[in-house]
Motif scaffolding. Structure first.
Motif, PDB file in Angstrom:
ATOM      1  N   ALA A 128      87.398   8.700 -23.507  1.00 44.97           N
ATOM      2  CA  ALA A 128      87.221   8.566 -24.951  1.00 44.97           C
ATOM      3  C   ALA A 128      88.165   7.483 -25.421  1.00 44.97           C
ATOM      4  O   ALA A 128      89.109   7.114 -24.717  1.00 44.97           O
ATOM      5  N   ARG A 129      87.915   6.982 -26.618  1.00 43.83           N
ATOM      6  CA  ARG A 129      88.845   5.990 -27.170  1.00 43.83           C
ATOM      7  C   ARG A 129      89.933   6.651 -28.003  1.00 43.83           C
ATOM      8  O   ARG A 129      91.051   6.171 -28.054  1.00 43.83           O
ATOM      9  N   TRP A 130      89.591   7.731 -28.644  1.00 42.52           N
ATOM     10  CA  TRP A 130      90.567   8.428 -29.483  1.00 42.52           C
ATOM     11  C   TRP A 130      90.435   9.929 -29.303  1.00 42.52           C
ATOM     12  O   TRP A 130      89.339  10.437 -29.105  1.00 42.52           O
ATOM     13  N   VAL A 131      91.584  10.594 -29.424  1.00 40.40           N
ATOM     14  CA  VAL A 131      91.557  12.024 -29.716  1.00 40.40           C
ATOM     15  C   VAL A 131      91.890  12.144 -31.197  1.00 40.40           C
ATOM     16  O   VAL A 131      92.872  11.557 -31.673  1.00 40.40           O
ATOM     17  N   ILE A 132      91.032  12.839 -31.923  1.00 35.86           N
ATOM     18  CA  ILE A 132      91.315  13.129 -33.325  1.00 35.86           C
ATOM     19  C   ILE A 132      91.851  14.554 -33.391  1.00 35.86           C
ATOM     20  O   ILE A 132      91.159  15.506 -33.022  1.00 35.86           O
ATOM     21  N   HIS A 133      93.111  14.676 -33.789  1.00 37.11           N
ATOM     22  CA  HIS A 133      93.733  15.995 -33.896  1.00 37.11           C
ATOM     23  C   HIS A 133      93.495  16.534 -35.305  1.00 37.11           C
ATOM     24  O   HIS A 133      93.713  15.825 -36.291  1.00 37.11           O
ATOM     25  N   THR A 134      93.056  17.773 -35.343  1.00 33.81           N
ATOM     26  CA  THR A 134      92.902  18.434 -36.639  1.00 33.81           C
ATOM     27  C   THR A 134      93.460  19.836 -36.487  1.00 33.81           C
ATOM     28  O   THR A 134      93.583  20.349 -35.365  1.00 33.81           O
ATOM     29  N   VAL A 135      93.805  20.462 -37.603  1.00 36.80           N
ATOM     30  CA  VAL A 135      94.400  21.797 -37.546  1.00 36.80           C
ATOM     31  C   VAL A 135      93.538  22.743 -38.358  1.00 36.80           C
ATOM     32  O   VAL A 135      93.399  22.586 -39.581  1.00 36.80           O
ATOM     33  N   GLY A 136      92.943  23.696 -37.683  1.00 40.70           N
ATOM     34  CA  GLY A 136      92.129  24.692 -38.372  1.00 40.70           C
ATOM     35  C   GLY A 136      93.017  25.701 -39.078  1.00 40.70           C
ATOM     36  O   GLY A 136      94.183  25.873 -38.727  1.00 40.70           O
ATOM     37  N   PRO A 137      92.466  26.384 -40.077  1.00 43.12           N
ATOM     38  CA  PRO A 137      93.206  27.483 -40.697  1.00 43.12           C
ATOM     39  C   PRO A 137      93.158  28.733 -39.811  1.00 43.12           C
ATOM     40  O   PRO A 137      92.160  28.969 -39.129  1.00 43.12           O
ATOM     41  N   VAL A 138      94.203  29.520 -39.844  1.00 41.95           N
ATOM     42  CA  VAL A 138      94.181  30.833 -39.204  1.00 41.95           C
ATOM     43  C   VAL A 138      93.245  31.708 -40.032  1.00 41.95           C
ATOM     44  O   VAL A 138      93.287  31.671 -41.265  1.00 41.95           O
ATOM     45  N   TYR A 139      92.386  32.481 -39.379  1.00 40.18           N
ATOM     46  CA  TYR A 139      91.440  33.322 -40.120  1.00 40.18           C
ATOM     47  C   TYR A 139      92.187  34.359 -40.953  1.00 40.18           C
ATOM     48  O   TYR A 139      93.170  34.945 -40.501  1.00 40.18           O
ATOM     49  N   SER A 140      91.694  34.590 -42.161  1.00 38.18           N
ATOM     50  CA  SER A 140      92.238  35.635 -43.020  1.00 38.18           C
ATOM     51  C   SER A 140      91.082  36.454 -43.570  1.00 38.18           C
ATOM     52  O   SER A 140      90.101  35.891 -44.061  1.00 38.18           O
ATOM     53  N   SER A 141      91.198  37.788 -43.509  1.00 41.24           N
ATOM     54  CA  SER A 141      90.118  38.614 -44.071  1.00 41.24           C
ATOM     55  C   SER A 141      90.302  38.792 -45.573  1.00 41.24           C
ATOM     56  O   SER A 141      89.401  39.235 -46.273  1.00 41.24           O
ATOM     57  N   SER A 142      91.476  38.429 -46.097  1.00 43.72           N
ATOM     58  CA  SER A 142      91.729  38.638 -47.525  1.00 43.72           C
ATOM     59  C   SER A 142      91.608  37.355 -48.345  1.00 43.72           C
ATOM     60  O   SER A 142      91.593  37.402 -49.565  1.00 43.72           O
ATOM     61  N   GLU A 143      91.531  36.213 -47.675  1.00 42.06           N
ATOM     62  CA  GLU A 143      91.490  34.932 -48.392  1.00 42.06           C
ATOM     63  C   GLU A 143      90.412  34.065 -47.753  1.00 42.06           C
ATOM     64  O   GLU A 143      90.339  34.000 -46.528  1.00 42.06           O
ATOM     65  N   ASP A 144      89.595  33.416 -48.590  1.00 40.03           N
ATOM     66  CA  ASP A 144      88.543  32.549 -48.046  1.00 40.03           C
ATOM     67  C   ASP A 144      89.111  31.165 -47.715  1.00 40.03           C
ATOM     68  O   ASP A 144      89.357  30.355 -48.611  1.00 40.03           O
ATOM     69  N   ARG A 145      89.324  30.944 -46.443  1.00 45.12           N
ATOM     70  CA  ARG A 145      89.871  29.652 -46.014  1.00 45.12           C
ATOM     71  C   ARG A 145      88.796  28.726 -45.455  1.00 45.12           C
ATOM     72  O   ARG A 145      89.093  27.730 -44.800  1.00 45.12           O
ATOM     73  N   SER A 146      87.517  29.090 -45.713  1.00 41.12           N
ATOM     74  CA  SER A 146      86.454  28.289 -45.105  1.00 41.12           C
ATOM     75  C   SER A 146      86.391  26.849 -45.629  1.00 41.12           C
ATOM     76  O   SER A 146      86.027  25.954 -44.856  1.00 41.12           O
ATOM     77  N   PRO A 147      86.751  26.562 -46.903  1.00 37.36           N
ATOM     78  CA  PRO A 147      86.763  25.143 -47.292  1.00 37.36           C
ATOM     79  C   PRO A 147      87.727  24.317 -46.420  1.00 37.36           C
ATOM     80  O   PRO A 147      87.428  23.176 -46.072  1.00 37.36           O
ATOM     81  N   THR A 148      88.856  24.918 -46.064  1.00 34.55           N
ATOM     82  CA  THR A 148      89.817  24.210 -45.209  1.00 34.55           C
ATOM     83  C   THR A 148      89.233  24.003 -43.813  1.00 34.55           C
ATOM     84  O   THR A 148      89.411  22.945 -43.199  1.00 34.55           O
ATOM     85  N   LEU A 149      88.514  25.011 -43.331  1.00 31.10           N
ATOM     86  CA  LEU A 149      87.893  24.863 -42.016  1.00 31.10           C
ATOM     87  C   LEU A 149      86.847  23.737 -42.046  1.00 31.10           C
ATOM     88  O   LEU A 149      86.784  22.904 -41.131  1.00 31.10           O
ATOM     89  N   ARG A 150      86.051  23.701 -43.107  1.00 33.27           N
ATOM     90  CA  ARG A 150      85.047  22.616 -43.189  1.00 33.27           C
ATOM     91  C   ARG A 150      85.714  21.252 -43.333  1.00 33.27           C
ATOM     92  O   ARG A 150      85.220  20.254 -42.798  1.00 33.27           O
ATOM     93  N   ASP A 151      86.875  21.222 -44.034  1.00 32.23           N
ATOM     94  CA  ASP A 151      87.622  19.959 -44.149  1.00 32.23           C
ATOM     95  C   ASP A 151      87.970  19.383 -42.774  1.00 32.23           C
ATOM     96  O   ASP A 151      87.987  18.160 -42.598  1.00 32.23           O
TER      97      ASP A 151
END
Ligand code: AR6
Length: 169
Positions: free
Chosen positions: A76-99
């Protein structure tokens, strides 16, 4: 519109302009796909991540953000590092995951990458229920306005591949 493909296996063996890593905020390595990418790509990957920490990212990479670095010995030419959110059952972190997906795609686009491969971000150590992790992944890549021609979702198990196949239809 980008082509969205599915493959099953080890992302470190995949050939693409950009391979995405499900990193942690430190960018200094870990287990899962992060560990596999560092092992297969060799020490240049950690060297480049350390340099990023010393220069542009002194406090690390926040969840949802993405940064490009060397792919070392990977096909590959690049590794793109990204950081997913830790799953939470009390808070919707899915916008961060889609980001994670949209910002990786935007970066790949800016770099001129024609192809990109994604693992299932947050789908392992960060505990995201697999069905929803895949649903968020597919929604994000479908909604993204990136010009990257080829997007490959790399499922590490048959179970993930089955979910992905079902939701891609
Ligand atoms: N190729 C493709 N997918 C893989 C591979 C591989 N070689 N190895 C694992 N997977 P995880 P996260 C899948 O835990 O949940 C790390 O320690 C795995 O089966 O790698 O975002 C980081 O440093 C799962 O489906 O990432 C962070 O601390 C998916 O990749 C933390 O884990 C993601 O699992 C990040 O957790």
């Amino acid at each position: 519109m980008s082509d969205i493909d599915l493959t099953v296996g080890d992302i470190t063996a995949f050939r693409a302009d950009a391979i995405v890593n499900a990193a942690n905020s430190s960018l200094l390595g870990g287990g899962g796909v992060d560990g596999a990418i560092h092992r297969a790509g060799g020490p240049a990957i950690l060297r480049d991540c350390r340099l990023l920490r010393e220069t542009s990212l002194p406090s690390g990479l926040e969840p949802g953000a993405a940064v490009a670095a060397t792919a070392g010995d990977l096909a590959a030419r690049w590794v793109i590092h990204t950081v997913g959110p830790v799953y939470s059952s009390s808070e919707d972190r899915s916008p961060t995951l889609r980001d994670c997906y949209t910002r990786s795609l935007r970066l790949a686009n800016a770099l001129g990458a024609g192809s990109i491969a994604f693992p299932l971000i947050s789908g392992g150590a960060y505990g995201w229920p697999l069905d929803d992790a895949v649903a968020q992944q597919i929604r994000a890549v479908k909604e993204s306005d990136s010009a990257v021609e080829s997007i490959t979702l790399v499922a590490f198990s048959d179970a993930i591949a089955d979910i992905t196949r079902r939701l891609l239809r």
